[in-house]
Enzyme design. Structure first.
Site, short mmCIF file in Angstrom:
data_model
loop_
_atom_site.label_atom_id
_atom_site.label_comp_id
_atom_site.label_asym_id
_atom_site.label_seq_id
_atom_site.Cartn_x
_atom_site.Cartn_y
_atom_site.Cartn_z
N GLU A 8 12.59 -9.33 1.81
CA GLU A 8 11.81 -8.14 2.17
C GLU A 8 12.66 -6.90 1.91
O GLU A 8 13.85 -6.87 2.23
CB GLU A 8 11.44 -8.21 3.66
CG GLU A 8 10.60 -7.02 4.13
CD GLU A 8 10.27 -7.08 5.62
OE1 GLU A 8 10.91 -7.86 6.36
OE2 GLU A 8 9.38 -6.33 6.05
N ASN B 94 8.18 -5.43 -1.06
CA ASN B 94 8.10 -4.27 -0.17
C ASN B 94 6.64 -4.23 0.29
O ASN B 94 5.77 -3.76 -0.45
CB ASN B 94 8.49 -2.98 -0.87
CG ASN B 94 8.44 -1.79 0.10
OD1 ASN B 94 7.86 -1.90 1.19
ND2 ASN B 94 9.02 -0.68 -0.28
N TYR C 148 11.40 8.72 1.32
CA TYR C 148 11.33 7.62 0.35
C TYR C 148 12.08 7.89 -0.95
O TYR C 148 12.18 7.01 -1.81
CB TYR C 148 9.87 7.29 0.05
CG TYR C 148 9.11 6.83 1.27
CD1 TYR C 148 9.51 5.69 1.96
CD2 TYR C 148 8.01 7.54 1.75
CE1 TYR C 148 8.83 5.27 3.10
CE2 TYR C 148 7.33 7.13 2.88
CZ TYR C 148 7.74 5.99 3.56
OH TYR C 148 7.08 5.57 4.69
N ALA D 291 3.27 -0.75 4.83
CA ALA D 291 2.85 -0.84 6.23
C ALA D 291 2.38 -2.24 6.63
O ALA D 291 2.45 -2.62 7.81
CB ALA D 291 1.74 0.17 6.50
N ARG E 144 13.05 4.78 12.53
CA ARG E 144 11.81 5.56 12.47
C ARG E 144 10.94 5.28 13.71
O ARG E 144 11.45 4.86 14.73
CB ARG E 144 11.09 5.26 11.15
CG ARG E 144 11.97 5.61 9.93
CD ARG E 144 11.24 5.40 8.62
NE ARG E 144 10.07 6.28 8.53
CZ ARG E 144 9.11 6.11 7.62
NH1 ARG E 144 9.19 5.12 6.74
NH2 ARG E 144 8.08 6.94 7.60
N ARG F 159 5.39 11.28 -2.53
CA ARG F 159 5.11 10.91 -1.14
C ARG F 159 6.37 11.03 -0.28
O ARG F 159 7.30 10.25 -0.41
CB ARG F 159 4.62 9.46 -1.12
CG ARG F 159 4.36 8.92 0.26
CD ARG F 159 4.16 7.41 0.25
NE ARG F 159 3.96 6.91 1.60
CZ ARG F 159 4.17 5.66 1.97
NH1 ARG F 159 4.56 4.76 1.10
NH2 ARG F 159 3.98 5.30 3.22
N HIS G 39 12.56 -2.53 2.25
CA HIS G 39 11.95 -1.24 2.59
C HIS G 39 12.90 -0.15 2.12
O HIS G 39 14.11 -0.25 2.32
CB HIS G 39 11.72 -1.09 4.10
CG HIS G 39 10.71 -2.04 4.64
ND1 HIS G 39 9.35 -1.82 4.55
CD2 HIS G 39 10.86 -3.24 5.26
CE1 HIS G 39 8.70 -2.84 5.11
NE2 HIS G 39 9.60 -3.71 5.54
N PRO H 276 0.80 -1.23 0.00
CA PRO H 276 0.00 0.00 0.00
C PRO H 276 0.83 1.28 0.00
O PRO H 276 1.87 1.37 0.65
CB PRO H 276 -0.82 -0.10 1.29
CG PRO H 276 -0.07 -1.05 2.15
CD PRO H 276 0.56 -2.03 1.20
N ASN H 277 0.32 2.24 -0.75
CA ASN H 277 0.86 3.61 -0.84
C ASN H 277 2.16 3.72 -1.65
O ASN H 277 2.66 4.83 -1.86
CB ASN H 277 1.04 4.23 0.55
CG ASN H 277 -0.27 4.31 1.30
OD1 ASN H 277 -1.25 4.82 0.76
ND2 ASN H 277 -0.32 3.77 2.51
C1 DQA Z 1 8.10 1.33 3.63
C2 DQA Z 1 8.19 1.51 5.15
C3 DQA Z 1 6.84 1.34 5.82
O1 DQA Z 1 6.95 1.58 7.21
C4 DQA Z 1 5.83 2.28 5.24
O2 DQA Z 1 4.56 2.03 5.80
C5 DQA Z 1 5.78 2.26 3.77
C6 DQA Z 1 7.04 2.24 3.04
C7 DQA Z 1 9.44 1.63 2.95
O3 DQA Z 1 9.62 1.21 1.80
O4 DQA Z 1 10.30 2.30 3.53
O5 DQA Z 1 4.72 2.36 3.16
O6 DQA Z 1 7.76 -0.01 3.34
#
Ligand code: DQA
Length: 145
Positions: free
Chosen positions: A100, A75, A24, A78, A109, A19, A102, A11-12
């Site tokens: 995984e 990735n 990021y 959240a 964080r 963003r 990120h 998500p996102n």
């Molecule tokens: C993320 C880190 C997560 O905590 C966050 O919710 C994201 C992006 C990252 O790529 O740094 O959506 O996965």
């Protein structure tokens, strides 16, 4: 034909570029996909690159990968911090290798980002290296395949 590496984004991540670029980076998800495709060509692997905002869709793709993928880079956004469903899906497709990723350093964080449900069922985890994390994960997975 060799099976592709599934690169799954949660998500996102479709909002990347605009963003929180200080956290990021300035690349869009399309830019990251382009980088991954270039890296994959250099490594002689193919990739299937996807994004969803929906936990169940990500679970469906992990299950699909069991049959159709050589490995997964995920990735989870959240959901990485919260999703027992994704944790279970990855366990269920063992021994398919999962990495995984990120973009941000989740350990530097907020405390709610320090836990990952995915890392315990992944072969490895990369965080804090921005978009390069995807390329490094591809390299690691290709070396293992
Ligand atoms: C993320 C880190 C997560 O905590 C966050 O919710 C994201 C992006 C990252 O790529 O740094 O959506 O996965």
């Amino acid at each position: 034909m060799e099976k592709p590496v599934y690169i799954l984004n949660g998500p996102n991540l479709n909002m990347l570029g605009g963003r929180e670029p200080g956290i990021y980076g300035g690349k869009t998800l399309v830019d990251i996909e382009t980088d991954c495709r270039e890296k994959a060509t250099a490594l002689n692997v193919s990739v299937e690159f996807r994004q969803s905002n929906h936990e169940g869709v990500l679970v469906d793709w992990v299950q699909e990968a069991a049959e159709h993928a050589a490995g997964i880079i995920i990735n989870p956004g959240a959901y990485g911090h919260t999703s027992i469903a994704l944790h279970d899906a990855i366990r269920a497709i063992a021994p398919l290798p999962v990495i995984e990723v990120h973009l941000s350093n989740i350990h530097a964080r907020e405390p709610f980002r320090h836990q990952t449900m995915i890392a315990p069922v992944a072969i490895g985890m990369i965080c804090g290296l921005g978009h390069l994390g995807y390329s490094l994960a591809l390299e690691a997975l290709a070396a293992r395949l």
